[in-house]
Design an enzyme around this catalytic site. Structure first.
Site, PDB file in Angstrom:
ATOM      1  N   VAL A 132       0.817  -1.263  -0.145  1.00 37.91           N
ATOM      2  CA  VAL A 132      -0.045   0.058   0.067  1.00 37.91           C
ATOM      3  C   VAL A 132       0.886   1.033   0.057  1.00 37.91           C
ATOM      4  CG1 VAL A 132      -1.634   1.438   1.519  1.00 37.91           C
ATOM      5  CG2 VAL A 132      -2.136  -1.006   0.965  1.00 37.91           C
ATOM      6  N   GLU A 133       2.015   1.186   0.742  1.00 37.65           N
ATOM      7  CA  GLU A 133       2.746   2.307   0.762  1.00 37.65           C
ATOM      8  C   GLU A 133       3.512   2.725  -0.534  1.00 37.65           C
ATOM      9  OE1 GLU A 133       2.877   4.605   3.250  1.00 37.65           O
ATOM     10  OE2 GLU A 133       1.722   3.650   4.904  1.00 37.65           O
TER      11      GLU A 133
END
Length: 341
Positions: A132-133
């Site tokens: 996600v990051e």
């Protein structure tokens, strides 16, 4: 709105003064700062030098910082503030990201096994955070961290004190590790590396997980994996516990319930049942949970009940949307790997 970026020459003394005394007016306008006007400068310089950061290095580094209006604008438009759950989910739960995550997990299987053994955090959760990051390290940011933190430290209208602390930590870390501070890129908020740690988190939770003597989250995915596991363990991750439970509820949100708080579980299952929110599985009536109402479309909500581990994920990013995206991506990664095995 036209975005302009211009360079503000920065001197050591006002930066140190702001860091220690949190005086936002010092940089209300970008201008040279005359140290002769500030009697406390000598004491502040002594304090910084006691941290082991030489004055000349600080002065040379900070002179390279540039003000960025783009950074300030980006802070106002964070996706967690403006997207519905349906739109936010579509950004992260995609077949390409799931397949890339499975490949990342296969490549770093040994490190992920070690992180679960040491910290109790499942491999798919660690991989989902990094997925996600930064899309597993593919997109770690395009803003110079030095510029982002200097801009936010002295020009953000409400969070300057917070970012002055982050700038101080960033300067300590880069000097300690012998990294040229003006070469590092990250997010508009100053988050860095594979896991997008802010500098204070980097300083507190980064670990040397491959034993090479460096805590390198910028280039080393193994250190990043270990550091995410350490972060979760330090924030109270409970190995083997559920993250959330499915639930059902009325079409119109019960007004007497505060949904989606990024707080430890704060309402009992029994209280929710009394207001029409029913868990999909049998739970103890006195079990405390976090009531979640995920807006998939207008007037269309999906109910879930977050547990303590859901709250721990929100310590990484204080958004229920973020925590749910990480949770769903982790589940998708686990399912994909099971099907492929």
């Amino acid at each position: 709105m036209k975005i302009s970026t211009w360079k503000a020459r920065i001197r050591l003394v006002p930066v140190v003064a702001a860091l220690i005394y949190c005086a936002p007016n010092v940089w209300a306008q970008p201008s040279e700062f005359d140290p002769a006007e500030h009697a406390e400068v000598a004491r502040l310089v002594e304090n910084v030098q006691r941290l082991g950061v030489p004055r000349d290095w600080l002065e040379d580094t900070l002179r390279e910082a540039e003000f960025s209006q783009t950074v300030l604008d980006a802070m106002e438009g964070a996706a967690e503030r403006r997207l519905s759950w349906g739109d936010y989910r579509d950004i992260f739960i995609q077949s390409e990201r799931i397949e890339a995550g499975a490949a990342f997990m296969a490549e770093h299987a040994e490190a992920l096994e070690r992180v679960e053994a040491r910290y109790g955090v499942p491999p798919e959760i660690v991989a989902a955070i990094i997925g996600v990051e930064t899309y597993y390290g593919r997109h770690t940011g395009r803003h110079r961290v030095l510029d982002s933190l200097a801009t936010l430290a002295f020009h953000h209208p409400s969070r300057g004190e917070f970012f002055r602390g982050e700038l101080a930590a960033f300067l300590e870390i880069t000097h300690e590790q012998g990294v040229a501070a003006d070469t590092l890129k990250g997010s508009y908020a100053g988050a860095m590396g594979y896991p997008q740690f802010l500098p204070t988190s980097y300083r507190a939770y980064a670990v040397d997980f491959d034993g090479d003597g460096q805590r390198d989250l910028w280039h080393n995915p193994v250190d990043a994996i270990g550091s995410v596991g350490n972060y979760f363990a330090e924030h109270g991750w409970r190995a083997g516990d559920a993250i959330y439970h499915e639930a059902s509820g009325p079409a119109e949100l019960p007004g007497s319930i505060e949904f989606n708080r990024t707080a430890p579980p704060y309402i009992s299952v029994e209280e929710l049942q009394d207001r029409g929110v029913e868990p999909a599985e049998a739970l103890e009536p006195d079990q405390s949970v976090i009531p979640l109402a995920l807006d998939q479309a207008q007037d269309d909500y999906r109910y879930r009940l977050g547990r303590h581990n859901f709250y721990v994920i929100t310590r990484y990013n204080h958004s229920h949307l973020y925590a749910m995206a990480v949770t769903e991506l982790a589940a998708a990664l686990a399912e994909y790997r099971e099907e492929e095995s």
